[in-house]
Each structure stands twice: as C-alpha cells, then as structure tokens.
Design a protein around this motif. Structure first.
Motif, PDB file in Angstrom:
ATOM      1  N   THR A 205       0.827  -1.213   0.000  1.00  0.00           N
ATOM      2  CA  THR A 205       0.000   0.000   0.000  1.00  0.00           C
ATOM      3  C   THR A 205       0.858   1.259   0.000  1.00  0.00           C
ATOM      4  N   PHE A 206       1.971   1.217   0.683  1.00  0.00           N
ATOM      5  CA  PHE A 206       2.893   2.356   0.731  1.00  0.00           C
ATOM      6  C   PHE A 206       4.170   2.000  -0.029  1.00  0.00           C
ATOM      7  N   GLY A 207       4.662   2.954  -0.824  1.00  0.00           N
ATOM      8  CA  GLY A 207       5.895   2.697  -1.554  1.00  0.00           C
ATOM      9  C   GLY A 207       6.283   3.866  -2.431  1.00  0.00           C
ATOM     10  N   TRP A 208       7.249   3.627  -3.316  1.00  0.00           N
ATOM     11  CA  TRP A 208       7.699   4.655  -4.246  1.00  0.00           C
ATOM     12  C   TRP A 208       6.662   4.855  -5.346  1.00  0.00           C
ATOM     13  N   SER A 209       6.656   6.032  -5.920  1.00  0.00           N
ATOM     14  CA  SER A 209       5.788   6.291  -7.069  1.00  0.00           C
ATOM     15  C   SER A 209       6.405   5.662  -8.311  1.00  0.00           C
ATOM     16  N   ALA A 210       5.616   5.523  -9.376  1.00  0.00           N
ATOM     17  CA  ALA A 210       6.082   4.854 -10.588  1.00  0.00           C
ATOM     18  C   ALA A 210       7.282   5.543 -11.222  1.00  0.00           C
ATOM     19  N   SER A 211       7.413   6.840 -11.035  1.00  0.00           N
ATOM     20  CA  SER A 211       8.539   7.574 -11.618  1.00  0.00           C
ATOM     21  C   SER A 211       9.829   7.383 -10.842  1.00  0.00           C
ATOM     22  N   GLY A 212       9.709   6.874  -9.611  1.00  0.00           N
ATOM     23  CA  GLY A 212      10.886   6.740  -8.758  1.00  0.00           C
ATOM     24  C   GLY A 212      11.336   8.047  -8.150  1.00  0.00           C
ATOM     25  N   THR A 213      10.560   9.113  -8.350  1.00  0.00           N
ATOM     26  CA  THR A 213      10.942  10.436  -7.834  1.00  0.00           C
ATOM     27  C   THR A 213      10.047  10.898  -6.697  1.00  0.00           C
ATOM     28  N   GLY A 214       9.207  10.016  -6.193  1.00  0.00           N
ATOM     29  CA  GLY A 214       8.291  10.417  -5.123  1.00  0.00           C
ATOM     30  C   GLY A 214       7.771   9.211  -4.358  1.00  0.00           C
ATOM     31  N   VAL A 215       6.746   9.427  -3.557  1.00  0.00           N
ATOM     32  CA  VAL A 215       6.153   8.366  -2.744  1.00  0.00           C
ATOM     33  C   VAL A 215       4.662   8.283  -3.041  1.00  0.00           C
ATOM     34  N   GLN A 216       4.105   7.105  -2.743  1.00  0.00           N
ATOM     35  CA  GLN A 216       2.695   6.877  -3.019  1.00  0.00           C
ATOM     36  C   GLN A 216       2.063   6.028  -1.929  1.00  0.00           C
ATOM     37  N   ALA A 217       0.831   6.376  -1.579  1.00  0.00           N
ATOM     38  CA  ALA A 217      -0.007   5.545  -0.716  1.00  0.00           C
ATOM     39  C   ALA A 217      -1.267   5.257  -1.512  1.00  0.00           C
ATOM     40  N   SER A 218      -1.537   3.985  -1.762  1.00  0.00           N
ATOM     41  CA  SER A 218      -2.686   3.620  -2.582  1.00  0.00           C
ATOM     42  C   SER A 218      -3.344   2.364  -2.035  1.00  0.00           C
ATOM     43  N   VAL A 219      -4.640   2.456  -1.749  1.00  0.00           N
ATOM     44  CA  VAL A 219      -5.407   1.323  -1.237  1.00  0.00           C
ATOM     45  C   VAL A 219      -6.042   0.600  -2.418  1.00  0.00           C
ATOM     46  N   TYR A 220      -5.338  -0.379  -2.936  1.00  0.00           N
ATOM     47  CA  TYR A 220      -5.826  -1.227  -4.024  1.00  0.00           C
ATOM     48  C   TYR A 220      -6.231  -0.438  -5.265  1.00  0.00           C
ATOM     49  N   GLY A 221      -5.635   0.745  -5.430  1.00  0.00           N
ATOM     50  CA  GLY A 221      -5.935   1.572  -6.583  1.00  0.00           C
ATOM     51  C   GLY A 221      -7.260   2.309  -6.505  1.00  0.00           C
ATOM     52  N   LEU A 222      -7.934   2.235  -5.359  1.00  0.00           N
ATOM     53  CA  LEU A 222      -9.245   2.862  -5.198  1.00  0.00           C
ATOM     54  C   LEU A 222      -9.179   4.198  -4.472  1.00  0.00           C
ATOM     55  N   VAL A 227       2.934  11.955  -4.213  1.00  0.00           N
ATOM     56  CA  VAL A 227       3.697  13.199  -4.227  1.00  0.00           C
ATOM     57  C   VAL A 227       5.068  12.880  -4.793  1.00  0.00           C
ATOM     58  N   GLY A 228       5.432  13.541  -5.882  1.00  0.00           N
ATOM     59  CA  GLY A 228       6.722  13.258  -6.496  1.00  0.00           C
ATOM     60  C   GLY A 228       7.150  14.357  -7.436  1.00  0.00           C
ATOM     61  N   PHE A 229       8.421  14.307  -7.823  1.00  0.00           N
ATOM     62  CA  PHE A 229       8.946  15.325  -8.718  1.00  0.00           C
ATOM     63  C   PHE A 229       8.290  15.235 -10.091  1.00  0.00           C
ATOM     64  N   GLN A 230       8.180  14.027 -10.633  1.00  0.00           N
ATOM     65  CA  GLN A 230       7.555  13.847 -11.937  1.00  0.00           C
ATOM     66  C   GLN A 230       6.032  14.004 -11.858  1.00  0.00           C
ATOM     67  N   GLU A 231       5.420  13.416 -10.836  1.00  0.00           N
ATOM     68  CA  GLU A 231       3.963  13.429 -10.740  1.00  0.00           C
ATOM     69  C   GLU A 231       3.390  14.726 -10.194  1.00  0.00           C
ATOM     70  N   GLY A 232       4.168  15.447  -9.410  1.00  0.00           N
ATOM     71  CA  GLY A 232       3.618  16.596  -8.694  1.00  0.00           C
ATOM     72  C   GLY A 232       2.765  16.098  -7.537  1.00  0.00           C
ATOM     73  N   LEU A 233       1.577  16.665  -7.379  1.00  0.00           N
ATOM     74  CA  LEU A 233       0.636  16.225  -6.346  1.00  0.00           C
ATOM     75  C   LEU A 233      -0.544  15.561  -7.046  1.00  0.00           C
ATOM     76  N   GLU A 234      -0.802  14.308  -6.713  1.00  0.00           N
ATOM     77  CA  GLU A 234      -1.848  13.553  -7.385  1.00  0.00           C
ATOM     78  C   GLU A 234      -2.761  12.872  -6.373  1.00  0.00           C
ATOM     79  N   VAL A 235      -4.054  13.003  -6.581  1.00  0.00           N
ATOM     80  CA  VAL A 235      -5.063  12.384  -5.722  1.00  0.00           C
ATOM     81  C   VAL A 235      -5.872  11.401  -6.561  1.00  0.00           C
ATOM     82  N   ASN A 236      -6.070  10.202  -6.019  1.00  0.00           N
ATOM     83  CA  ASN A 236      -6.817   9.164  -6.726  1.00  0.00           C
ATOM     84  C   ASN A 236      -8.034   8.746  -5.906  1.00  0.00           C
ATOM     85  N   VAL A 237      -9.216   8.817  -6.506  1.00  0.00           N
ATOM     86  CA  VAL A 237     -10.452   8.376  -5.861  1.00  0.00           C
ATOM     87  C   VAL A 237     -11.173   7.435  -6.818  1.00  0.00           C
TER      88      VAL A 237
END
Length: 280
Positions: A205-222, A227-237
């Motif tokens: 659920t917690f790990g690096w973002s796909a770009s390798g330049t940030g971090v991500q918390a995602s509950v099963y993609g839902l 937050v990352g250099f490549q992604e900026g700030l991204e919210v997924n619902v």
C-alpha cells in the motif's frame, strides 16, 4: 351538487413503439460490439512491421536510426471505456536491431493463452483500435542502451501476467506503472487517464511512485495520494486521478487527461524542465 372529475383516459402504449425501441437499442448495441472488432481485424491485417501506413512517425525507423530506443505510448481504449481511460504499452529497440519489440497487457487474450502479456515484434507508434497514440516517454542512444536490459528483464518478470481486471487493476496500465517502479531511471509519469496505474497489492500500500521520484499511498488503486517530482501532487479516488504538475505547469484531470505542456517535446525529447532538474 357533485362535481364530475375530468379524468383523462390513459393513452395506450402501442406494441409497435416498444418493438421499434427494442430494435433501435439492439442496432446501436450491435454497432458498439462490431465496430471495435472490425478495427481490430484491420489492425491485425496490417500488423506487418513494415506497415508504415499505421505508423504515426513518433518512433525513429530502425533502418534510419541505429541506436537503442525505449518509448512508452498511450491511446484511448476501445468502446465506452475510452471516455475515461487509455491503454498504455512500451516499445524497445536494441542497438543496431532491425525491429522494435512491443510489450503490453491484453486482457481478452488471458483465457486463450494463459497470459495477458504480449511481447512481439511490431510497430511501436500504431493506433490502438483506431485511436491516435500519444508519446509519454522517449529515451534514445546511450541512455536507452544502459536501461534496455533492465526494462526487458522487468517485462519478463511481471508478476501479474496471469491476472487481469479492467477496474481497478491489475490491467495494461498497471503493467507499465510496474515497469516504472522496477526501472526508476526511466522517470515514468503516466497520465491521469491511465486507470489502473495506481493499483497496488495490499502488502504494498505504501511505496515509491512509478517515476521513482516520489512516494505513493494507494489502497488497491481505489483511494490514494502521490507526491513526487515527476507526478507533482496527485489524488486518486475510485481509480480516477487528478494531478497538479507543479514543475511543468500542467494539470491532469479525470477523463480529460493532460492540460498544459506535453510530457514529451515535439522534437522527441523529454520535457526539458524535468530532464535538467532530474540530472542535477
């Protein structure tokens, strides 16, 4: 005196109207089912590597460019899904190779072949079910040569090739995002319309973002936050993402996609702002 109520007689709904309505719905549904497969048959008929008519000239031709190439593409998927989502794939060409290898996840092939992962020679910048491809990542020459071995190894070891779920994943976009995680040097940033890119197993659920330049918390993609250099700030619902790309002054919206600067410049180089800063 009792007043007589003016009651309007109910209009009889004629059977013929129902029949015409059913016929119309079946006709529209038939077009919906047949047209994508018609496009698919045409695409397969022109699947020869030399089928330049289906190339959008976003990839250098092997006979004109000897160096290694790694490219990632996205195109709207077929059917009603294309309103919200894109399909993504990766193309690689080794130094002096005379063809590209195109790797992607194709869900309908899972039950037939036991795997949804396809890696085969092909045209890297073809349309997907008639939809124009967009170049998301382009690495060439010595930079691509250094990474191509890692990319090919990651493709071969993709752990969810025997699993496919349109929503929330794992799907074709999960595959490309996973390659980004395995080879962070790619600096991969997938668009908000790549539904499934944020899918992660519960234990990750917690790990690096796909770009390798940030971090991500995602509950099963839902539900997630990146937050990352490549992604900026991204919210997924519920698989729908909205991203504010601070460094490129761009906005990613659900269904709409990217608004602002393109991820790859017209000349084929990655957005100069990010390239310069990432190299520092």
């Amino acid at each position: 005196m009792d007043r007589q109520l003016n009651v309007k007689p109910k209009k009889k709904f004629r059977l013929s109207k129902v029949a015409w309505l059913v016929f119309g719905l079946c006709y529209v549904y038939g077009i919906y089912l047949i047209e994508p497969f018609k496009i698919h048959r045409e695409r397969l008929a022109a699947s020869d590597i030399g089928g330049s008519a289906y190339s959008y000239c976003l990839a250098p031709k092997p006979e004109q460019y000897e160096g290694a190439v790694i490219q990632v593409y996205a195109a709207r998927t077929w059917g009603t899904k294309k309103i919200l989502a894109v399909h993504t794939w990766i193309a690689t060409k080794r130094q002096a190779a005379d063809h590209y290898q195109v790797s992607q996840i194709i869900g309908w092939a899972l039950s037939r072949n036991g795997t949804a992962l396809f890696t085969e020679p092909g045209i890297p910048d073809k349309s997907w079910y008639g939809n124009e491809p967009t170049l998301l990542l382009d690495k060439r020459g010595s930079e691509a040569e250094l990474l191509i071995g890692q990319v090919e190894a990651a493709i071969e070891t993709y752990p969810y090739a025997d699993t496919y779920t349109v929503w929330p994943g794992p799907n074709s976009n999960t595959f490309i995002a996973w390659l980004g995680l395995e080879v962070p040097e790619l600096g991969l940033d997938l668009p908000s319309t790549a539904i499934g890119k944020d899918w992660r197993p519960w234990k990750e659920t917690f790990g690096w973002s796909a770009s390798g330049t940030g971090v991500q918390a995602s509950v099963y993609g839902l539900l997630g936050l990146t937050v990352g250099f490549q992604e900026g700030l991204e919210v997924n619902v519920l698989g729908l993402s909205m991203e504010v790309d601070v460094f490129d002054l761009a906005l990613e919206l659900p269904a709409v996609g990217r608004v602002g600067t393109a991820p790859v410049d017209i000349d084929g180089s990655v957005s100069s702002t990010k390239t310069d800063k990432a190299g520092q």
